[in-house]
Design a protein around this motif. Structure first.
Motif, PDB file in Angstrom:
ATOM      1  N   LYS A 121       0.851  -1.206   0.000  1.00  0.00           N
ATOM      2  CA  LYS A 121       0.000   0.000   0.000  1.00  0.00           C
ATOM      3  C   LYS A 121       0.878   1.245   0.000  1.00  0.00           C
ATOM      4  O   LYS A 121       1.850   1.324   0.752  1.00  0.00           O
ATOM      5  CB  LYS A 121      -0.924  -0.022   1.220  1.00  0.00           C
ATOM      6  CG  LYS A 121      -1.839   1.199   1.326  1.00  0.00           C
ATOM      7  CD  LYS A 121      -1.346   2.200   2.324  1.00  0.00           C
ATOM      8  CE  LYS A 121      -2.111   3.504   2.273  1.00  0.00           C
ATOM      9  NZ  LYS A 121      -1.645   4.491   3.248  1.00  0.00           N
TER      10      LYS A 121
ATOM     11  N   VAL B 193      -2.268  -1.265  -3.390  1.00  0.00           N
ATOM     12  CA  VAL B 193      -3.359  -0.350  -3.027  1.00  0.00           C
ATOM     13  C   VAL B 193      -2.771   1.055  -3.000  1.00  0.00           C
ATOM     14  O   VAL B 193      -1.716   1.267  -2.399  1.00  0.00           O
ATOM     15  CB  VAL B 193      -3.932  -0.710  -1.645  1.00  0.00           C
ATOM     16  CG1 VAL B 193      -4.981   0.312  -1.202  1.00  0.00           C
ATOM     17  CG2 VAL B 193      -4.532  -2.110  -1.668  1.00  0.00           C
TER      18      VAL B 193
ATOM     19  N   GLY C 144      -7.636   2.410  -3.152  1.00  0.00           N
ATOM     20  CA  GLY C 144      -7.919   2.302  -1.727  1.00  0.00           C
ATOM     21  C   GLY C 144      -9.099   3.169  -1.338  1.00  0.00           C
ATOM     22  O   GLY C 144      -9.629   3.929  -2.160  1.00  0.00           O
TER      23      GLY C 144
ATOM     24  N   SER D 294      -7.343   3.954   3.165  1.00  0.00           N
ATOM     25  CA  SER D 294      -6.628   3.047   2.253  1.00  0.00           C
ATOM     26  C   SER D 294      -5.841   1.988   3.011  1.00  0.00           C
ATOM     27  O   SER D 294      -5.618   0.891   2.493  1.00  0.00           O
ATOM     28  CB  SER D 294      -5.655   3.829   1.363  1.00  0.00           C
ATOM     29  OG  SER D 294      -6.365   4.707   0.559  1.00  0.00           O
ATOM     30  N   ASP D 295      -5.392   2.324   4.223  1.00  0.00           N
ATOM     31  CA  ASP D 295      -4.698   1.309   5.036  1.00  0.00           C
ATOM     32  C   ASP D 295      -5.629   0.111   5.242  1.00  0.00           C
ATOM     33  O   ASP D 295      -5.219  -1.046   5.147  1.00  0.00           O
ATOM     34  CB  ASP D 295      -4.321   1.873   6.419  1.00  0.00           C
ATOM     35  CG  ASP D 295      -3.327   3.016   6.336  1.00  0.00           C
ATOM     36  OD1 ASP D 295      -2.573   3.067   5.360  1.00  0.00           O
ATOM     37  OD2 ASP D 295      -3.317   3.856   7.263  1.00  0.00           O
TER      38      ASP D 295
ATOM     39  N   ALA E 109      -6.011  -2.080   2.213  1.00  0.00           N
ATOM     40  CA  ALA E 109      -4.861  -2.970   2.014  1.00  0.00           C
ATOM     41  C   ALA E 109      -4.938  -4.179   2.939  1.00  0.00           C
ATOM     42  O   ALA E 109      -4.736  -5.321   2.508  1.00  0.00           O
ATOM     43  CB  ALA E 109      -3.565  -2.195   2.260  1.00  0.00           C
TER      44      ALA E 109
END
Ligand code: ADP
Ligand code: ASP
Ligand code: MG
Length: 403
Positions: A7, A39, A135, A153-154, A157
């Protein structure tokens, strides 16, 4: 051969040169024979800029339309990264959240991932494509685009790594890992080799922006080991996992959270049921309460103060202002406050953590307005203007030899 999820956050893809740098990290992993799912977040400040654009048109835009707008940031970066990878000669395909099979609940702007149908992803991997996924986004049951909340977005992922049973989930960012404090503010902060999910969850929830707290929650649930590392240097990063070889460290980090409002209600009747009524009312409107302080009753009344997020401050005052059982009472919402916390599983077995923290604040003449503790954290509410000074003082108290 392994399946790796990588990511890259907004600053890692901020401009053409950074996008090319990410393309080279991704293609390196691919050329070593790995399957790679990537991502990406929106470039640089794109998400903030889109929010500003929306405000110019409609201050009260619906959350549905905000999600439609904000998801565009990630759409741009997946295409740009795919183009950079095409240029290297590696096969690549970019997919929006829905194309990658990400479905969420219906809570626009703060949606939770419910399921990932991996059929398209695995088909693309079987074709030996590098797969780039947007993401922060998914699709709800109405076939509407949703977003997962800032920093989401974390979570995308980690969810993809869990769904694909990936061998590794690497979170590339603009610092070299998780530090004992924000390394941009505290230059002597120490990079942690390892940290447990529980400690990372507290750090993330209490203001360490480096990982989104929902992503850590999900990593713990599905036992996805995370590696947080820099997209700009080759230094080794931080592993986030269930159990760590405890380094000799009483605390793992000091954080600051300025997204706090304190509400005080003065002269509440000192009778049973009042706390239940106040906090029940807030819960009914999904207003999350953090620290609560109640004074000792005197002359039949007491004071109650509590904290909520800044965004929920006005709503909480309005809601409680309309309650007959609080009729006519003085109510104050103070947003010039910040929460400073220390986190570490070691404090459970070491007395004196609180006094070290409080002494550091006293030495800088910083007044503590509220305190809250759990087995692995101590938080204090202080004036917002003192927050950076407080983090520096507390960090120095726990890591003296580094300063
Ligand atoms: P990305 O765009 O890669 O998602 P973020 O800006 O969301 O990156 O998070 C990385 C930032 O988190 C760093 O630049 C750093 O300033 C900040 N940060 C705050 N606390 C910490 C910490 N304890 N360790 C590392 N970084 C931290
Ligand atoms: N672009 C989104 C944000 O700025 C999601 C993310 O960066 O993780 O919050
Ligand atoms: Mg982030």
């Amino acid at each position: 051969m392994a399946l790796i999820v990588q990511k890259f956050g907004g600053s890692s893809v901020a401009d053409a040169e950074r996008v090319r740098n990410v393309a080279s990290i991704v293609t390196d992993a691919y050329r070593k024979g790995n399957d790679v799912v990537v991502v990406v977040s929106a470039q640089g400040d794109t998400t903030d800029d889109l929010i500003e654009k929306a405000k110019e048109i409609n201050e009260k835009a619906s959350k549905r339309e905000m999600d439609m707008l904000l998801s565009a940031g990630e759409q741009m970066s997946i295409a740009l990264l795919a183009m950079a990878i095409e240029k290297t000669g590696c096969p690549v395909v970019s997919l929006l959240g829905w194309q990658a099979g990400v479905t969420t609940d219906s809570a626009y702007s703060i949606a939770r991932i419910k399921k990932i149908d991996t059929s398209r992803l695995t088909a693309e991997l079987d074709r030996h494509n590098i797969v780039i996924v947007a993401g922060f986004q998914g699709l709800n049951k109405y076939d509407d685009i949703t977003t997962l909340g800032r920093g989401g977005s974390d979570t995308s992922a980690v969810a993809l790594a869990a769904a694909l049973h990936a061998d590794r989930c690497q979170i590339f960012t603009d610092v070299e890992g998780v530090f004992t404090a924000d390394p941009r503010k505290i230059p002597n902060a120490i990079k942690l080799k390892e940290i447990t999910y529980d400690e990372m969850l507290e750090l993330a929830t209490l203001g360490a922006q480096v990982l989104n707290n929902r992503s850590v929650e999900m990593a713990k649930k599905y036992n996805v080991e995370l590696e947080v590392l820099s997209s700009l240097t080759k230094a080794s990063g931080t592993l986030v996992k269930e159990v760590t070889k405890m380094e000799k460290m009483l605390i793992r980090g000091v954080t600051k959270d300025t997204d706090v409002a304190r509400i005080s209600i003065i002269g509440v009747p000192d009778i049973p049921g009042i706390a239940y009524k106040i906090f029940g009312k807030l819960a009914s409107q999904n207003i999350n309460v953090d620290i609560i302080l109640q004074s000792v009753g005197r002359d039949g009344t007491k004071d109650i103060a509590f904290t909520v997020s800044k965004a929920n401050g006005p709503a909480a005052v309005e809601l409680l202002g309309g309650c007959d059982f609080l009729d006519g009472l003085a109510m104050k919402c103070d947003t010039d406050v910040a929460k400073v916390s220390v986190v570490g599983a070691g404090m459970e077995t070491h007395p004196g953590t609180a006094s070290t923290m409080f002494e550091a604040l006293f030495d800088r003449d910083i007044n503590i307005q509220m305190i809250s503790t759990s087995e692995i954290k101590i938080s204090v509410l202080i004036d917002a203007k003192d927050a950076d000074d407080a983090v520096a003082a507390v960090h120095k108290a726990f890591f003296p030899e580094e300063d």
